[in-house]
Motif scaffolding. Sequence first.
Motif, PDB file in Angstrom:
ATOM      1  N   THR A   6      28.914  24.324  45.941  1.00 55.94           N
ATOM      2  CA  THR A   6      29.027  25.777  45.971  1.00 55.94           C
ATOM      3  C   THR A   6      28.129  26.409  44.907  1.00 55.94           C
ATOM      4  O   THR A   6      27.694  25.763  43.967  1.00 55.94           O
TER       5      THR A   6
ATOM      6  N   GLY B  24      30.100  28.107  49.459  1.00 50.95           N
ATOM      7  CA  GLY B  24      29.321  26.891  49.667  1.00 50.95           C
ATOM      8  C   GLY B  24      29.714  26.236  50.966  1.00 50.95           C
ATOM      9  O   GLY B  24      30.214  26.893  51.882  1.00 50.95           O
TER      10      GLY B  24
ATOM     11  N   SER C 224      26.238  29.461  52.590  1.00 49.98           N
ATOM     12  CA  SER C 224      26.975  29.838  51.376  1.00 49.98           C
ATOM     13  C   SER C 224      27.072  31.358  51.249  1.00 49.98           C
ATOM     14  O   SER C 224      28.071  31.885  50.747  1.00 49.98           O
TER      15      SER C 224
END
Length: 446
Positions: free
Chosen positions: A206, A417, A433
């Motif tokens: 992420t 993410g 993301s």
Amino acid sequence: MREPHTREIVCIEPSALALRLKGQRHLTLLESVMRSEHLGRYSFLACNPKSTLEVNATGTFLDGVAQSENALSLISRLLAANRQRHIPGLPPFQGGLAGYIAYDYGRRLEPHAKIPAFTPLCPDLMLHHYNCVAAFDHMQERAWIISDSGESADQLEEQLNGRPKALGPHAIGGWQSNFTRDEYEKAIARTVEFILAGDIFQANITQMFSAVIPQGFDPLAFYRVLRLKNPATFAAFMDYGAIQIASSSPERLLRYDGETVEARPIKGTRRRDSDPVRDANLIADLTASRKDRAENVMIVDLLRNDLSRVSKPGTVKVPVLCGLESYANVHHLVSVITSALKDGHDVGHLIGAAFPGGSITGAPKIRAMEIIAGIEQAPRGVYCGSIGYIGFNGRTDLNIAIRTAQFANGTARVQGGGGITARSQPAAEYEESLTKIKRLMEAFAP
């Protein structure tokens, strides 16, 4: 075994009632905004807890008193000491513990994992004992106060009948990621290298967006916008003084009804499109994607393994594999795993086996968590942890805290993410993301 006190009240929108409790100590709203009979039926509202269990950098505390036991053992002890009868026909949380378990608490469950002790964003765990709860059944359009006494019910009802508090501004700008686009794409490529080298099958990587919280910003006002922009089955708002959390999560980590455990991992995402033809094409692409199905099946196998550690032999089942669920901003592939707990095991053991959720770590879990820490180089806080309740009547429901904003120490944080596999394309993963946090960012707009 205690018998709870119940009182029916007028059913008003839970988030509207939260305005009347604004400023009360440790306000917790667990809200099903996207409603359905099975996933989005109930909401709960509570404040002014009887006691608080907290895990922070200095130890484990119950009402500020240091404890020698770990938090999961304390949860088991609190469940045993406060057992109460479940009242059929009412919403399942009828008093007990509610709050959050941060993703970073997972490091404590795996002491041999090579995960740095980052400077925490918030306490690793904060669960409050609420002996009085407002509970809502959206299918019946009915609501109740459920409490341990008539006196505490009187107090909550008086607060719920008060005037709504004024809301402040909800907008925040000036967001910055901890990765540039190039850095994030290189992080994805590096993760693929770990996969091809045989370290892992998958990892969830992420990026974190942060911004300075402006003067007068009102987290509850932001949540009120977010719940409309991104209605979700497992939404939540919590004001715990030093930290506020607004979540619009579609994902369940665990539900336990006293007999059956259920996990609902999400793996596989496509954006929604306002054009019905393009939207249908996106659905077709998702359901036909070998990469997304493989990603989902890997996490199902991980969760089957996690649950088997605390479940009766032969009871771990997968009634739904890669089912389609559609939300305001995205389509998801969702699977369902069920099991029956072993005799002598409770929710403390269950959390110990399954936390953090495999869908936001990867597989194998411990090595994936190590790689995540090495690449992200930051704590996640509540994001990718769990928000929900652990009832003294034996019922539990915990989400996975994705699509979640955190407000602490003058900084707002949002993360997004996805699961990385050998087939992942860095540019596409970067775009995904951003898709994941699109509605969150829209809710911060003036």
